[in-house]
Design an enzyme around this catalytic site. Sequence first.
Site, mmCIF file in Angstrom:
data_model
loop_
_atom_site.group_PDB
_atom_site.id
_atom_site.type_symbol
_atom_site.label_atom_id
_atom_site.label_comp_id
_atom_site.label_asym_id
_atom_site.label_seq_id
_atom_site.Cartn_x
_atom_site.Cartn_y
_atom_site.Cartn_z
ATOM 1 N N ASP A 35 0.861 -1.184 0.000
ATOM 2 C CA ASP A 35 0.000 0.000 0.000
ATOM 3 C C ASP A 35 0.895 1.231 0.000
ATOM 4 O O ASP A 35 2.091 1.159 0.261
ATOM 5 C CB ASP A 35 -0.913 -0.026 1.219
ATOM 6 C CG ASP A 35 -2.116 0.896 1.068
ATOM 7 O OD1 ASP A 35 -2.242 1.529 0.001
ATOM 8 O OD2 ASP A 35 -2.915 0.981 2.016
ATOM 9 N N ALA B 186 -11.851 2.916 0.241
ATOM 10 C CA ALA B 186 -12.616 3.699 1.215
ATOM 11 C C ALA B 186 -13.943 3.037 1.593
ATOM 12 O O ALA B 186 -14.959 3.716 1.786
ATOM 13 C CB ALA B 186 -12.858 5.115 0.700
#
Length: 494
Positions: A93, A196
């Site tokens: 990430d 998200a």
Amino acid sequence: MRECFELRNSDAGGRIGELTVPRAGVTVETPALLPVINPNLDTISPRRLAEEFGAEILITNSYIIYNTDDVRERALSEGLHDMFEFPGAIMTDSGSFQLSEYGEITVTTEEILEFQADIGSDIGTPVDIPTPPDVSRERAAEELETTKERLEVADGVDVGDMLINAPVQGSTHPDLREAAARHADSTDLDVFPVGAVVPLMNEYRYDDMIDVVAAAKRGLGADAPVHLFGAGHPMMFALAVAMGCDLFDSAAYALYARDDRYLTVRGTQHLEEIEYFPCSCPVCSSRDPADVRELPDREREETLAAHNLHVTFGEIRRIKQAIRAGNLLELVEQRARAHPTMLDGYRTLLDHADQLEATDPVSKGAFFYTSHESARRPEVLRHRQRLERLSVPDSVFLTEGDGDGPEKYEAAWRVKPPFGPFPRALSKSYPLTAEVPTRVDRGALEAAAAGVTRLVESSPNSEFGLGHLDWPAGVLEALPESVETIDLTESHRS
């Protein structure tokens, strides 16, 4: 077509695929779980993840590595694979999570992608903007434009054969999610995380999560591997797979263990509340809860984390077998009964039955009708849509019974809830071989009536009668007025 991803099997929106990761020299079978590795905290070693649990891929945070001097130097000198002693693929990430939590980070997309390539990552991630749920459309659209710009930058960074993620953002605005996915799909990037969504899952908003994923899937091609970022609880894996997700990253196994929480596919229990382990994994079959409670803190955490991983990987294998067997939606329905919000998610999944129907195989093993939600499955929708393809006689008696009905009708067709009418010659064809309870619920009858209506409306020159077994008046009233109805209940009993 993306050469890195190949489909092998499908059921509803779920699929078994092969994700080729050239830099690691491995092919990962999906659906796949990516255990999250904190470079500063080693609950279960990456080597053990591979050897004991069969992990083919994991994920770690390159931004934490980048900002931790000793770890950064070690990663640059040894490479992630040697540093972690992990033989599979490693995804990294970018720091977008830190961006969402703290409002800023000190690295650009170019810098973090080049760093990820330098430390030996196999799948890297640009710095996107993880717009949270429920923000205004104006804010979501503005932040999405920034994400799109960064994906275009990422598309031009030279990282060799490292694959690159193309996160799909857009908050809880389906049109923005779909547009974001179309833009991401138009790039040469490789893997497509739906971002998200953690706040939705933390609030048990599985219905909204499904809408978000469905919108993203509408914008992505069939060759796009989809990663549901932050989806760590096995309770919802089957639901997400059925909507088309292929990859899941989980820190839950370690986070829950740190809090003395014990994972099951029906939810999470606190260790102090358990008298008997409801599991036969290596951890639970060799110890009882009292033994585990008496362990020192570090050993207890590791023991619970191992159990949590066994349950999580076990659910991934169970989902793959369900896809192979063609009964993924039956598994989803079982999981939906674990929590009311999971049921909301399943019902929302069925709101997208037309989308699922496009990838659902036309023939499988068996269809099991287990609740009124089953009446909304894509197989039922497909049958109804295809009624207009049939050659219909001038007069047809549609019947739940075995007889031919009144002599005035030229032919007799079967009616089987929830599917509705079909020629008897199709009785042995999937899904009309469905196992349906004798006590049929109203949802199945309403679906069958909708099938009758569809057939009548697509055959305006034919005459129809319906022989039914005590259908409620409200169901019969939904039929076209031209349909003659006959209650066969008494004759059926005799």
